[in-house]
Write a protein that holds these residues in place. Structure first.
Motif, PDB file in Angstrom:
ATOM      1  N   GLU A  13       0.822  -1.333   0.066  1.00 54.41           N
ATOM      2  CA  GLU A  13      -0.087  -0.034   0.027  1.00 54.41           C
ATOM      3  C   GLU A  13       0.931   1.268  -0.067  1.00 54.41           C
ATOM      4  OE1 GLU A  13      -3.051   0.172   2.903  1.00 54.41           O
ATOM      5  OE2 GLU A  13      -3.410  -1.932   2.855  1.00 54.41           O
ATOM      6  N   GLU A  14       0.337   2.155  -0.625  1.00 52.36           N
ATOM      7  CA  GLU A  14       1.133   3.478  -0.617  1.00 52.36           C
ATOM      8  C   GLU A  14       1.029   4.156   0.771  1.00 52.36           C
ATOM      9  OE1 GLU A  14       2.604   5.318  -3.228  1.00 52.36           O
ATOM     10  OE2 GLU A  14       2.427   3.526  -4.499  1.00 52.36           O
ATOM     11  N   PRO A  15       2.223   4.640   1.295  1.00 50.69           N
ATOM     12  CA  PRO A  15       1.811   5.612   2.495  1.00 50.69           C
ATOM     13  C   PRO A  15       0.670   6.658   2.405  1.00 50.69           C
ATOM     14  CG  PRO A  15       4.177   5.569   1.683  1.00 50.69           C
ATOM     15  CD  PRO A  15       3.256   4.886   0.559  1.00 50.69           C
ATOM     16  N   LYS A  16       0.017   6.654   3.350  1.00 58.10           N
ATOM     17  CA  LYS A  16      -1.000   7.414   3.780  1.00 58.10           C
ATOM     18  C   LYS A  16      -0.758   8.755   4.658  1.00 58.10           C
ATOM     19  CE  LYS A  16      -4.487   4.205   2.850  1.00 58.10           C
ATOM     20  NZ  LYS A  16      -5.708   3.281   3.289  1.00 58.10           N
ATOM     21  N   PHE A  17      -1.384   9.968   4.457  1.00 59.32           N
ATOM     22  CA  PHE A  17      -1.200  10.975   5.145  1.00 59.32           C
ATOM     23  C   PHE A  17      -2.540  11.566   5.571  1.00 59.32           C
ATOM     24  CE2 PHE A  17       2.650  10.862   2.653  1.00 59.32           C
ATOM     25  CZ  PHE A  17       3.559  10.813   3.608  1.00 59.32           C
ATOM     26  N   GLY A  18      -2.495  12.154   7.003  1.00 59.70           N
ATOM     27  CA  GLY A  18      -3.717  12.882   7.143  1.00 59.70           C
ATOM     28  C   GLY A  18      -4.654  11.809   8.294  1.00 59.70           C
ATOM     29  N   ASN A  20      -6.675   8.696   8.565  1.00 61.38           N
ATOM     30  CA  ASN A  20      -6.723   7.167   7.913  1.00 61.38           C
ATOM     31  C   ASN A  20      -6.914   6.600   9.202  1.00 61.38           C
ATOM     32  OD1 ASN A  20      -4.065   6.302   8.538  1.00 61.38           O
ATOM     33  ND2 ASN A  20      -3.292   7.761   7.327  1.00 61.38           N
ATOM     34  N   ASP A  21      -7.329   5.147   8.967  1.00 57.63           N
ATOM     35  CA  ASP A  21      -7.566   4.292  10.178  1.00 57.63           C
ATOM     36  C   ASP A  21      -6.522   4.068  10.959  1.00 57.63           C
ATOM     37  OD1 ASP A  21     -10.197   4.099   9.343  1.00 57.63           O
ATOM     38  OD2 ASP A  21      -9.701   2.195   8.104  1.00 57.63           O
ATOM     39  N   TYR A  22      -5.382   3.945  10.255  1.00 59.07           N
ATOM     40  CA  TYR A  22      -3.934   3.522  11.015  1.00 59.07           C
ATOM     41  C   TYR A  22      -3.664   4.709  12.094  1.00 59.07           C
ATOM     42  CZ  TYR A  22       0.667   2.440  12.561  1.00 59.07           C
ATOM     43  OH  TYR A  22       1.835   2.416  13.392  1.00 59.07           O
TER      44      TYR A  22
END
Length: 56
Positions: A13-18, A20-22
């Motif tokens: 998965e692409e790293p997420k910012f902002g 998100n669930d994690y």
């Protein structure tokens, strides 16, 4: 003897910012740990948070 090569690529998965669930889960866990530590310190010292900060 040769090692067989994988036939499919892993789904990374692409790293997420902002928001998100994690991030929300991690933030919630950190808040629970901080609140618990605050209660333990208040119980041990007999003083509230405002007294620690010198506001009361």
């Amino acid at each position: 003897m040769t090692t067989p090569q994988p036939t499919t690529l892993p789904k990374l998965e692409e790293p997420k910012f902002g928001f998100n669930d994690y991030a929300e889960r991690l933030n919630g866990r950190a808040a629970m740990i901080g609140f618990t530590i605050m209660l333990v310190i208040e119980y041990i010292t007999g003083k509230g948070v405002l007294s620690w900060l010198g506001l009361q």
